[in-house]
Design an enzyme around this catalytic site. Sequence first.
Site, PDB file in Angstrom:
ATOM      1  N   PRO A 322      43.062  54.931  39.745  1.00  0.00           N
ATOM      2  CG  PRO A 322      41.635  55.448  41.536  1.00  0.00           C
ATOM      3  CD  PRO A 322      42.119  55.969  40.215  1.00  0.00           C
ATOM      4  CB  THR A 323      39.119  52.237  38.321  1.00  0.00           C
ATOM      5  OG1 THR A 323      39.536  52.579  36.994  1.00  0.00           O
ATOM      6  CG2 THR A 323      38.523  53.462  38.995  1.00  0.00           C
ATOM      7  CB  CYS A 324      40.155  47.006  38.278  1.00  0.00           C
ATOM      8  SG  CYS A 324      40.857  46.909  39.913  1.00  0.00           S
ATOM      9  CG  ASP A 325      37.849  50.396  32.561  1.00  0.00           C
ATOM     10  OD1 ASP A 325      38.633  50.492  31.588  1.00  0.00           O
ATOM     11  OD2 ASP A 325      36.622  50.273  32.434  1.00  0.00           O
ATOM     12  CG  ASN A 366      36.832  49.310  40.358  1.00  0.00           C
ATOM     13  OD1 ASN A 366      37.986  49.422  39.983  1.00  0.00           O
ATOM     14  ND2 ASN A 366      36.210  48.151  40.345  1.00  0.00           N
TER      15      ASN A 366
END
Length: 376
Positions: A322-325, A366
């Site tokens: 789910p993270t923005c990485d 995050n």
Amino acid sequence: MTAKIARFLEEVQPATPCLVVDLDVVRQNYEDIRHWLPVAEVFYAVKANPAPEIVALLTGLGSNFDVASPGEIDLCLAAGAAPERISFGNTIKKQRDIAYAHAKGVSLFAFDSEAELEKLAESAPGARVFCRILMTCDGAEWPLSRKFGCEVDMARDLLVRARELGLDPYGISFHVGSQQTDLSQWDIAVGKTAMLFTELAASGIELRMINLGGGLPTKYRTDIPGMDRYADAIMHAMTKHFGNNLPTMIIEPGRSMVGNSGVLEAEVVLISRKSYDEDVRWVYLDVGKFGGLAETMDEAIKYRIETPYENDETGPVALAGPTCDSADILYEKCGYRMPLSLKVGDKVRILSTGAYTSSYSAVNFNGFAPLRTYFV
Ligand SMILES: *Cc1c(COP(=O)(O)O)cnc(C)c1O
């Protein structure tokens, strides 16, 4: 999935993502390795899952512990393990951490270099030390590369040097690579070790211990040989290379002690496609690389994932966290499929996640909380 874990998830409906560990499975794994390898002393590799509940259980069962830091030493001591049952197996230790271990009564240390030996001689005088030798880790799904260990000719010289420095040259260790499914790897390692025993005897040094490391697997997507087969391979290698004059044997299971004791429940956050003409669905879960699934790096460890629709028709998926990485992709290339009926909000269960998950989970990347663990 054990009945106890299934019942817990059913009754408690914990917020996801979470890991549920069945301590009975850990107990069974400990008893299995004792049963199949009764001559080996078991040193649980704490980093696989450092939960105090697990360390306390294993202490009670009589296990010893392989640790890498003062934090892990304190954890084992707090669980009631005597310092004689702790091995400081990290070859990369700060001087003051060696002094700390020594002051706490730890007297068994790993090394693979002269600089480390000098630190040990200064801060843990007289300690038993063992030299880690390099292995290729061929056949391992989670290889440990060249970071640890030295070549055997260097190991020989270093053990001589250990004696000169007033340390007790105790033995040899290796690690054949984690999740090792090639049974012949132990024969290579034990053969190198026996050769060192012979060469050092010529210098008047009687080594007394072989540390067989970890590498025993847990079942993920593909089947693995049973513990009996590993024990056979190891004992066959030992008698082949040492005859009936066996040294003290240490084994350091991490993954195989706790891997199959845990189930990670996660939720589907989003299902999408990247274009109109691709049939790959992207399935985003509320857990990813930073939430505890770090061993999906390079798609190395391939977990089994259960959905509520086991009998439905499936289609290809890419799985991501789910993270923005952008590194937070679990599987894109290794052929995962999921039911076409899967929808947002469904729960999925990721099996055999008791090892190297909670201990790899980021603290708050995050804004996602670290992986919560329940014990049943
Ligand atoms: C991590 C580690 C282990 C455990 O390895 P597994 O493959 O998980 O069993 C054993 N010994 C040492 C020194 C380790 O660093």
